[in-house]
Design a protein around this motif. Structure first.
Motif, PDB file in Angstrom:
ATOM      1  N   SER A   1       0.831  -1.197   0.000  1.00 39.48           N
ATOM      2  CA  SER A   1       0.000   0.000   0.000  1.00 39.48           C
ATOM      3  C   SER A   1       0.870   1.253   0.000  1.00 39.48           C
ATOM      4  CB  SER A   1      -0.909   0.017   1.230  1.00 39.48           C
ATOM      5  OG  SER A   1      -1.625   1.234   1.308  1.00 39.48           O
ATOM      6  N   ARG A   2       0.430   2.246  -0.758  1.00 39.25           N
ATOM      7  CA  ARG A   2       1.117   3.538  -0.762  1.00 39.25           C
ATOM      8  C   ARG A   2       0.218   4.625  -0.190  1.00 39.25           C
ATOM      9  NH1 ARG A   2       3.123   0.916  -5.271  1.00 39.25           N
ATOM     10  NH2 ARG A   2       5.384   0.960  -5.520  1.00 39.25           N
ATOM     11  N   ARG A   3      -0.892   4.239   0.388  1.00 44.15           N
ATOM     12  CA  ARG A   3      -1.798   5.219   0.979  1.00 44.15           C
ATOM     13  C   ARG A   3      -1.169   5.773   2.247  1.00 44.15           C
ATOM     14  NH1 ARG A   3      -5.026   1.141  -1.018  1.00 44.15           N
ATOM     15  NH2 ARG A   3      -6.655   1.808  -2.469  1.00 44.15           N
ATOM     16  N   PRO A   4      -1.155   7.078   2.390  1.00 45.05           N
ATOM     17  CA  PRO A   4      -0.520   7.687   3.572  1.00 45.05           C
ATOM     18  C   PRO A   4      -1.068   7.160   4.885  1.00 45.05           C
ATOM     19  CG  PRO A   4      -0.993   9.357   1.913  1.00 45.05           C
ATOM     20  CD  PRO A   4      -1.640   8.091   1.433  1.00 45.05           C
ATOM     21  N   LEU A   5      -2.395   6.918   4.952  1.00 51.81           N
ATOM     22  CA  LEU A   5      -2.976   6.451   6.209  1.00 51.81           C
ATOM     23  C   LEU A   5      -2.474   5.052   6.559  1.00 51.81           C
ATOM     24  CD1 LEU A   5      -4.849   7.006   8.560  1.00 51.81           C
ATOM     25  CD2 LEU A   5      -6.753   6.107   7.199  1.00 51.81           C
ATOM     26  N   ASP A   6      -2.373   4.174   5.556  1.00 51.97           N
ATOM     27  CA  ASP A   6      -1.872   2.824   5.806  1.00 51.97           C
ATOM     28  C   ASP A   6      -0.421   2.845   6.260  1.00 51.97           C
ATOM     29  OD1 ASP A   6      -4.299   1.800   5.150  1.00 51.97           O
ATOM     30  OD2 ASP A   6      -3.747   1.186   3.129  1.00 51.97           O
ATOM     31  N   LEU A   7       0.382   3.698   5.603  1.00 52.17           N
ATOM     32  CA  LEU A   7       1.786   3.827   6.013  1.00 52.17           C
ATOM     33  C   LEU A   7       1.881   4.424   7.412  1.00 52.17           C
ATOM     34  CD1 LEU A   7       3.334   5.108   2.648  1.00 52.17           C
ATOM     35  CD2 LEU A   7       3.293   2.776   3.544  1.00 52.17           C
ATOM     36  N   GLY A   8       0.959   5.344   7.720  1.00 47.81           N
ATOM     37  CA  GLY A   8       0.922   5.893   9.071  1.00 47.81           C
ATOM     38  C   GLY A   8       0.592   4.833  10.099  1.00 47.81           C
ATOM     39  N   CYS A   9      -0.299   3.879   9.715  1.00 48.48           N
ATOM     40  CA  CYS A   9      -0.632   2.780  10.614  1.00 48.48           C
ATOM     41  C   CYS A   9       0.579   1.881  10.866  1.00 48.48           C
ATOM     42  CB  CYS A   9      -1.777   1.951  10.027  1.00 48.48           C
ATOM     43  SG  CYS A   9      -3.377   2.771  10.104  1.00 48.48           S
ATOM     44  N   ALA A  10       1.406   1.710   9.824  1.00 52.60           N
ATOM     45  CA  ALA A  10       2.621   0.916   9.996  1.00 52.60           C
ATOM     46  C   ALA A  10       3.556   1.584  11.001  1.00 52.60           C
ATOM     47  CB  ALA A  10       3.325   0.744   8.652  1.00 52.60           C
ATOM     48  N   VAL A  11       3.683   2.911  10.895  1.00 49.71           N
ATOM     49  CA  VAL A  11       4.517   3.653  11.849  1.00 49.71           C
ATOM     50  C   VAL A  11       3.926   3.549  13.250  1.00 49.71           C
ATOM     51  CG1 VAL A  11       5.362   5.942  12.480  1.00 49.71           C
ATOM     52  CG2 VAL A  11       5.358   5.229  10.072  1.00 49.71           C
ATOM     53  N   LEU A  12       2.596   3.660  13.351  1.00 51.02           N
ATOM     54  CA  LEU A  12       1.928   3.555  14.648  1.00 51.02           C
ATOM     55  C   LEU A  12       2.160   2.185  15.272  1.00 51.02           C
ATOM     56  CD1 LEU A  12       0.009   4.986  16.650  1.00 51.02           C
ATOM     57  CD2 LEU A  12      -1.900   3.949  15.422  1.00 51.02           C
ATOM     58  N   ALA A  13       2.081   1.132  14.442  1.00 49.47           N
ATOM     59  CA  ALA A  13       2.332  -0.218  14.949  1.00 49.47           C
ATOM     60  C   ALA A  13       3.778  -0.362  15.415  1.00 49.47           C
ATOM     61  CB  ALA A  13       2.025  -1.258  13.869  1.00 49.47           C
ATOM     62  N   GLY A  14       4.708   0.237  14.658  1.00 43.51           N
ATOM     63  CA  GLY A  14       6.109   0.204  15.073  1.00 43.51           C
ATOM     64  C   GLY A  14       6.321   0.889  16.402  1.00 43.51           C
ATOM     65  N   ALA A  15       5.636   2.027  16.583  1.00 46.37           N
ATOM     66  CA  ALA A  15       5.722   2.723  17.870  1.00 46.37           C
ATOM     67  C   ALA A  15       5.140   1.859  18.985  1.00 46.37           C
ATOM     68  CB  ALA A  15       4.972   4.049  17.788  1.00 46.37           C
TER      69      ALA A  15
ATOM     70  N   VAL B   1      -3.249  -2.710  18.122  1.00 45.03           N
ATOM     71  CA  VAL B   1      -4.641  -3.047  17.815  1.00 45.03           C
ATOM     72  C   VAL B   1      -5.295  -1.934  17.014  1.00 45.03           C
ATOM     73  CG1 VAL B   1      -6.917  -3.377  18.835  1.00 45.03           C
ATOM     74  CG2 VAL B   1      -4.963  -4.624  19.756  1.00 45.03           C
ATOM     75  N   LEU B   2      -5.063  -0.688  17.405  1.00 44.25           N
ATOM     76  CA  LEU B   2      -5.631   0.453  16.690  1.00 44.25           C
ATOM     77  C   LEU B   2      -5.162   0.476  15.241  1.00 44.25           C
ATOM     78  CD1 LEU B   2      -7.262   3.081  16.656  1.00 44.25           C
ATOM     79  CD2 LEU B   2      -5.204   4.270  17.482  1.00 44.25           C
ATOM     80  N   SER B   3      -3.886   0.173  15.016  1.00 46.14           N
ATOM     81  CA  SER B   3      -3.349   0.143  13.654  1.00 46.14           C
ATOM     82  C   SER B   3      -4.115  -0.851  12.798  1.00 46.14           C
ATOM     83  CB  SER B   3      -1.861  -0.233  13.673  1.00 46.14           C
ATOM     84  OG  SER B   3      -1.120   0.698  14.414  1.00 46.14           O
ATOM     85  N   ASN B   4      -4.337  -2.048  13.354  1.00 51.06           N
ATOM     86  CA  ASN B   4      -5.046  -3.073  12.590  1.00 51.06           C
ATOM     87  C   ASN B   4      -6.498  -2.691  12.344  1.00 51.06           C
ATOM     88  OD1 ASN B   4      -4.938  -6.041  11.567  1.00 51.06           O
ATOM     89  ND2 ASN B   4      -6.798  -5.900  12.794  1.00 51.06           N
ATOM     90  N   VAL B   5      -7.143  -2.100  13.333  1.00 50.07           N
ATOM     91  CA  VAL B   5      -8.540  -1.698  13.172  1.00 50.07           C
ATOM     92  C   VAL B   5      -8.680  -0.694  12.032  1.00 50.07           C
ATOM     93  CG1 VAL B   5     -10.442  -0.443  14.244  1.00 50.07           C
ATOM     94  CG2 VAL B   5      -9.212  -2.192  15.547  1.00 50.07           C
ATOM     95  N   VAL B   6      -7.799   0.297  11.995  1.00 43.00           N
ATOM     96  CA  VAL B   6      -7.867   1.323  10.954  1.00 43.00           C
ATOM     97  C   VAL B   6      -7.663   0.710   9.572  1.00 43.00           C
ATOM     98  CG1 VAL B   6      -6.757   3.391  10.028  1.00 43.00           C
ATOM     99  CG2 VAL B   6      -7.142   3.186  12.492  1.00 43.00           C
ATOM    100  N   VAL B   7      -6.649  -0.151   9.451  1.00 47.94           N
ATOM    101  CA  VAL B   7      -6.377  -0.797   8.161  1.00 47.94           C
ATOM    102  C   VAL B   7      -7.557  -1.663   7.731  1.00 47.94           C
ATOM    103  CG1 VAL B   7      -4.914  -2.490   6.981  1.00 47.94           C
ATOM    104  CG2 VAL B   7      -3.878  -0.727   8.414  1.00 47.94           C
ATOM    105  N   SER B   8      -8.121  -2.442   8.667  1.00 40.28           N
ATOM    106  CA  SER B   8      -9.232  -3.332   8.342  1.00 40.28           C
ATOM    107  C   SER B   8     -10.488  -2.545   7.977  1.00 40.28           C
ATOM    108  CB  SER B   8      -9.535  -4.261   9.529  1.00 40.28           C
ATOM    109  OG  SER B   8      -8.416  -5.056   9.836  1.00 40.28           O
TER     110      SER B   8
END
Length: 272
Positions: A100-114, A255-262
């Motif tokens: 995915s190149r969507r900014p929100l999805d990439l933001g979720c990846a960063v959030l999950a990393g945090a 969990v929040l990262s996954n919820v947003v992506v899903s």
């Protein structure tokens, strides 16, 4: 969906109570054998006549089942159920975000990393081996999703999973014999391991199959986000593994990262 998640994590906690006697290897061995013994008469998998393009994902699942379960249970033994399952959950999240190149999805990846950083709180006393085992389980879970998707397109229903379970059990049978010869099990430990196999494999397989006939896959993915929470609660209630505030925060971020992506995937699913 909630029953599947609760059963899976309760089964992991039940299996962990047998670790002092038979260890993670013993629990995984029994779980693989129980899964095959229950699925085989129900699904009646056919091993004859399978094509090469059907066999390679099956053999891939055999390797994935073994690595995923053994590394997860070894991680649970070292870092606890809640932390191990949450880190393992990065596997499906990575598959969902990959490409995915969507900014929100990439933001979720960063959030999950945090969330991982907050959850593990790296320092001199961090169990690096335990965390590494949980991340290995996450990698295996991601591979499981991809292989299962491929196999589902080539074999109907639970045929692929059942065949993979039979082959996995065959591979684990000599391991189980050797392991239990060196680590004699008690009846109680075997009972707990059998309960783990039923709760963590059979019930989720059947419940997930029924659920996916009634709800869209993205919505199903959203509900799987509750797994780390169930794991933390099961660890607390059954294994007395309390989590600190920063660990709950890390779980929440992942969990929040996954919820947003899903939810985004659900929003993009066309109406029937």
């Amino acid at each position: 969906m909630l029953a599947s998640s609760a059963s899976n994590q309760t089964g992991a906690a039940v299996g962990a109570t047998a670790f002092p006697v038979i260890g993670p290897v013993g629990v995984v061995a029994v779980r693989q054998l129980v899964t095959a013994l229950v699925l085989t008469p129900i699904v009646r998998p056919r091993l004859r006549g399978l094509r090469a393009d059907q066999w390679w994902p099956i053999l891939g699942l055999v390797a994935v089942f073994s690595v995923m379960n053994l590394s997860l249970y070894a991680a649970i033994d070292r870092v606890g159920l809640g932390l191990a399952v949450t880190l393992e959950f990065l596997g499906p999240l990575t598959v969902a975000i990959a490409g995915s190149r969507r900014p929100l999805d990439l933001g979720c990846a960063v959030l999950a990393g945090a969330g991982v950083v907050v959850l593990t709180s790296p320092g001199p006393t961090t169990d690096v081996v335990g965390i590494g085992l949980a991340l290995l389980a996450a990698t295996a879970w991601g591979c499981y999703i991809l292989l299962n998707r491929t196999l589902g397109q080539r074999l109907p229903g639970l045929q692929g999973t059942a065949v993979a379970s039979v082959v996995t059990a065959g591979a684990w049978l000599p391991i189980a014999i050797g392991w239990f010869a060196a680590h004699p099990p008690t009846a109680a430990a075997l009972g707990l391991a059998i309960g783990c196999g039923l709760l963590s494999s059979i019930v989720p397989y059947v419940a997930d199959l029924v659920a996916l006939r009634r709800v869209p896959a993205p919505l199903f993915g959203t509900f799987t986000s509750v797994n780390p929470v169930w794991a933390a609660l099961a660890g607390w209630l059954l294994l007395h593994q309390a989590l600190e505030a920063h660990e709950w925060t890390g779980i929440g971020l992942i969990v929040l990262s996954n919820v947003v992506v899903s939810v985004r995937g659900f929003a993009r699913t066309p109406a029937p």
